[in-house]
Design a protein around this motif. Structure first.
Motif, PDB file in Angstrom:
ATOM      1  N   GLY A   1       0.752  -1.801   0.347  1.00  0.00           N
ATOM      2  CA  GLY A   1       0.055  -0.211   0.105  1.00  0.00           C
ATOM      3  C   GLY A   1       0.694   1.059  -0.528  1.00  0.00           C
ATOM      4  O   GLY A   1       0.281   2.264  -0.055  1.00  0.00           O
ATOM      5  N   GLU A   2       1.963   0.990   0.291  1.00  0.00           N
ATOM      6  CA  GLU A   2       2.876   1.997   0.289  1.00  0.00           C
ATOM      7  C   GLU A   2       3.511   2.754  -1.401  1.00  0.00           C
ATOM      8  O   GLU A   2       3.672   1.387  -2.187  1.00  0.00           O
ATOM      9  CB  GLU A   2       4.058   1.809   0.769  1.00  0.00           C
ATOM     10  CG  GLU A   2       5.214   3.236   1.408  1.00  0.00           C
ATOM     11  CD  GLU A   2       5.864   2.811   2.433  1.00  0.00           C
ATOM     12  OE1 GLU A   2       7.044   3.404   2.608  1.00  0.00           O
ATOM     13  OE2 GLU A   2       6.488   1.484   3.060  1.00  0.00           O
ATOM     14  N   TRP A   3       3.673   3.830  -1.614  1.00  0.00           N
ATOM     15  CA  TRP A   3       3.986   5.232  -2.516  1.00  0.00           C
ATOM     16  C   TRP A   3       5.425   4.553  -2.656  1.00  0.00           C
ATOM     17  O   TRP A   3       5.943   5.267  -1.482  1.00  0.00           O
ATOM     18  CB  TRP A   3       2.848   5.616  -2.896  1.00  0.00           C
ATOM     19  CG  TRP A   3       2.077   5.661  -3.587  1.00  0.00           C
ATOM     20  CD1 TRP A   3       1.166   5.140  -2.835  1.00  0.00           C
ATOM     21  CD2 TRP A   3       1.413   5.230  -4.837  1.00  0.00           C
ATOM     22  NE1 TRP A   3      -0.603   4.779  -3.381  1.00  0.00           N
ATOM     23  CE2 TRP A   3      -0.068   5.150  -4.533  1.00  0.00           C
ATOM     24  CE3 TRP A   3       1.762   5.313  -6.339  1.00  0.00           C
ATOM     25  CZ2 TRP A   3      -0.716   4.939  -5.480  1.00  0.00           C
ATOM     26  CZ3 TRP A   3       1.306   5.520  -7.321  1.00  0.00           C
ATOM     27  CH2 TRP A   3      -0.561   5.211  -7.351  1.00  0.00           C
ATOM     28  N   ILE A   4       5.802   4.047  -3.425  1.00  0.00           N
ATOM     29  CA  ILE A   4       7.514   4.365  -3.821  1.00  0.00           C
ATOM     30  C   ILE A   4       8.331   4.902  -5.230  1.00  0.00           C
ATOM     31  O   ILE A   4       7.224   5.091  -6.011  1.00  0.00           O
ATOM     32  CB  ILE A   4       8.486   3.059  -3.579  1.00  0.00           C
ATOM     33  CG1 ILE A   4       8.552   1.629  -4.318  1.00  0.00           C
ATOM     34  CG2 ILE A   4       8.417   2.770  -2.210  1.00  0.00           C
ATOM     35  CD1 ILE A   4       8.990   0.467  -4.081  1.00  0.00           C
ATOM     36  N   GLY A   5       9.163   5.745  -5.284  1.00  0.00           N
ATOM     37  CA  GLY A   5       9.869   6.174  -6.220  1.00  0.00           C
ATOM     38  C   GLY A   5      10.728   5.189  -7.143  1.00  0.00           C
ATOM     39  O   GLY A   5      11.054   4.108  -6.428  1.00  0.00           O
ATOM     40  N   ILE A   6      10.425   5.062  -8.594  1.00  0.00           N
ATOM     41  CA  ILE A   6      11.488   4.097  -9.319  1.00  0.00           C
ATOM     42  C   ILE A   6      11.332   4.476 -10.241  1.00  0.00           C
ATOM     43  O   ILE A   6      10.635   5.814 -10.962  1.00  0.00           O
ATOM     44  CB  ILE A   6      10.086   2.464  -9.706  1.00  0.00           C
ATOM     45  CG1 ILE A   6       9.352   3.180 -10.509  1.00  0.00           C
ATOM     46  CG2 ILE A   6       9.810   1.627  -8.402  1.00  0.00           C
ATOM     47  CD1 ILE A   6       7.775   1.755 -10.815  1.00  0.00           C
ATOM     48  N   ARG A   7      13.030   4.188 -10.961  1.00  0.00           N
ATOM     49  CA  ARG A   7      13.200   4.751 -12.953  1.00  0.00           C
ATOM     50  C   ARG A   7      13.054   2.942 -13.090  1.00  0.00           C
ATOM     51  O   ARG A   7      13.595   2.174 -12.104  1.00  0.00           O
ATOM     52  CB  ARG A   7      13.887   5.541 -12.874  1.00  0.00           C
ATOM     53  CG  ARG A   7      15.365   4.970 -11.621  1.00  0.00           C
ATOM     54  CD  ARG A   7      16.219   6.077 -11.454  1.00  0.00           C
ATOM     55  NE  ARG A   7      17.488   5.529 -10.425  1.00  0.00           N
ATOM     56  CZ  ARG A   7      18.723   4.934 -11.028  1.00  0.00           C
ATOM     57  NH1 ARG A   7      18.729   4.396 -12.112  1.00  0.00           N
ATOM     58  NH2 ARG A   7      20.084   4.906 -10.014  1.00  0.00           N
ATOM     59  N   ALA A   8      13.650   3.503 -14.493  1.00  0.00           N
ATOM     60  CA  ALA A   8      14.029   2.391 -15.370  1.00  0.00           C
ATOM     61  C   ALA A   8      15.155   2.599 -15.860  1.00  0.00           C
ATOM     62  O   ALA A   8      15.655   3.412 -15.536  1.00  0.00           O
ATOM     63  CB  ALA A   8      13.075   2.099 -17.167  1.00  0.00           C
ATOM     64  N   GLN A   9      16.261   1.224 -15.683  1.00  0.00           N
ATOM     65  CA  GLN A   9      17.276   1.297 -16.497  1.00  0.00           C
ATOM     66  C   GLN A   9      17.140   0.214 -16.793  1.00  0.00           C
ATOM     67  O   GLN A   9      17.675  -1.110 -16.203  1.00  0.00           O
ATOM     68  CB  GLN A   9      18.152   1.341 -15.188  1.00  0.00           C
ATOM     69  CG  GLN A   9      19.974   1.317 -14.380  1.00  0.00           C
ATOM     70  CD  GLN A   9      20.598   1.328 -13.690  1.00  0.00           C
ATOM     71  OE1 GLN A   9      20.572   2.185 -12.548  1.00  0.00           O
ATOM     72  NE2 GLN A   9      22.439   0.431 -13.990  1.00  0.00           N
ATOM     73  N   VAL A  10      17.917   0.650 -18.369  1.00  0.00           N
ATOM     74  CA  VAL A  10      17.385  -1.100 -19.365  1.00  0.00           C
ATOM     75  C   VAL A  10      18.204  -1.005 -20.395  1.00  0.00           C
ATOM     76  O   VAL A  10      18.992  -0.599 -20.389  1.00  0.00           O
ATOM     77  CB  VAL A  10      16.061  -0.795 -20.182  1.00  0.00           C
ATOM     78  CG1 VAL A  10      15.650  -2.466 -21.158  1.00  0.00           C
ATOM     79  CG2 VAL A  10      14.888  -0.805 -19.294  1.00  0.00           C
TER      80      VAL A  10
END
Length: 368
Positions: A337-346
């Motif tokens: 239920g918590e919101w976290i920051g994410i980013r793509a590193q592909v």
């Protein structure tokens, strides 16, 4: 090629489709090949056809350059110089270890030569000095080594292993897979191995084939299967990942891949937008492509978490509704239920035709 299959087809009477459907592959001497896929995909049937236990309706099998299966040719199993290790070990309970290992040796050897060969191959599999022990006195892993020693004793041209670790616990299976790889390499054996366990396949195989509904979708090393899957099935079957919507757009001389996580690449090797209808496709995002970054502008809600010891596997939902997976170090213990920051590193962007979309090439991949 030490083992070569050319458009091999095995079709059981009364079945709607072939169990093995036009499979071609090649293995060099000393290679360890592995076939993986879901139950009923045809991998064991293929192995049995190579052994000569199942006749092929069409295609060819060549071992050391000799055609053993093909139009008008069916060399019987006992003349193919192929050794086989089964999942149930198939040890003779009334024979000791030496008797089991020596059973497959030909009659052309003297008693002293047989004893020497048995002793040498038991030492190779790490069971030196066990000649007089009975199978019921051995652990499951030791019994499997005896079965391997018995198959190696006649020095076959090719060794076939049909899910040999399926009766063992998970930890022992992966450890034994590493050990048996070392044994096969020391013996300079060429081997074809069947399993449904990806960890086993990655631990033992030089080259791995992914099968589905009788067809071989890809025959490659583990790294390429994971990062450059040839078909959507391979991408879905190997590892953890999702297919996320993406749009290709041309900006000047470059192509940009737009996703809900931002632009993944602007490399010159991207497929042109015309490869997909309106430039719309799906991009494969592995769990290790998604990085937890509190400062990232994109946020996602944790909807599921699985503890894996050193890491969590988070299932995350973006505000736009897309779902992604992420491997996150286990000391980052966020709540569902918590919101976290994410980013793509592909490192390798792999695109597929959107399901239900217009016909297009099944896959395009390019380095980032």
């Amino acid at each position: 090629m030490h083992l070569e299959l050319r458009q091999l087809r095995v079709h059981y009477p009364g079945r709607p489709r072939p169990a093995v459907d036009g499979v071609s592959l090649g293995m060099k001497a000393g290679d360890i090949g592995v076939l993986i896929g879901p139950s009923g995909c045809g991998k064991t049937t293929l192995l049995r056809a190579v052994a000569g236990l199942e006749p092929a309706q069409s295609g060819e099998i060549l071992i050391s350059g000799q055609r053993v299966e093909g139009p008008g040719v069916h060399v019987p199993p006992e003349r193919r110089q192929v050794g086989m290790v089964f999942q149930d070990y198939a040890l003779f309970p009334h024979l000791d270890v030496a008797g089991n290992v020596g059973f497959g040796l030909g009659r052309g050897l003297s008693g002293a030569e047989r004893r020497t060969r048995v002793s040498d191959v038991l030492a190779l599999v790490g069971l030196g000095g066990t000649e007089k022990r009975m199978p019921h006195e051995l652990s499951g892993g030791q019994q499997q080594r005896v079965a391997l020693a018995r198959a190696l004793a006649p020095q076959p041209k090719l060794l076939l292993l049909d899910e040999p670790f399926s009766n063992l616990d998970v930890d022992l299976r992966e450890r034994l897979a590493h050990e048996i790889r070392g044994i096969l390499k020391e013996a300079k054996a060429t081997a074809l191995f069947v399993t449904h366990d990806q960890l086993e396949a990655f631990a033992i195989g030089d080259v791995i084939g992914v099968m589905h509904e009788g067809q071989l979708h890809q025959w490659d090393d583990a790294y390429t299967l994971y990062h450059r899957p040839a078909t959507r099935f391979v991408a879905d079957f190997i590892g953890h990942g999702v297919f996320a919507p993406a749009t290709l757009k041309r900006v000047g001389t470059q192509v940009v891949v737009h996703t809900a996580l931002g632009a993944l690449t602007d490399g010159a090797e991207c497929p042109l937008p015309a490869a997909f209808r309106y430039g719309q496709c799906e991009v494969l995002l592995r769990a290790d492509d998604i990085i937890h970054d509190d400062d990232a502008p994109v946020k996602a809600e944790i909807v599921r978490k699985s503890f894996r010891g050193s890491e969590f596997l988070y299932t995350l939902r973006l505000a736009t509704g897309e779902t992604v997976l992420a491997h996150v170090p286990s000391h980052h213990d966020h709540k569902v239920g918590e919101w976290i920051g994410i980013r793509a590193q592909v490192d390798h962007v792999v695109t597929f035709q959107r399901e239900g979309g217009a016909a297009a090439p099944p896959m395009a991949s390019f380095p980032v």
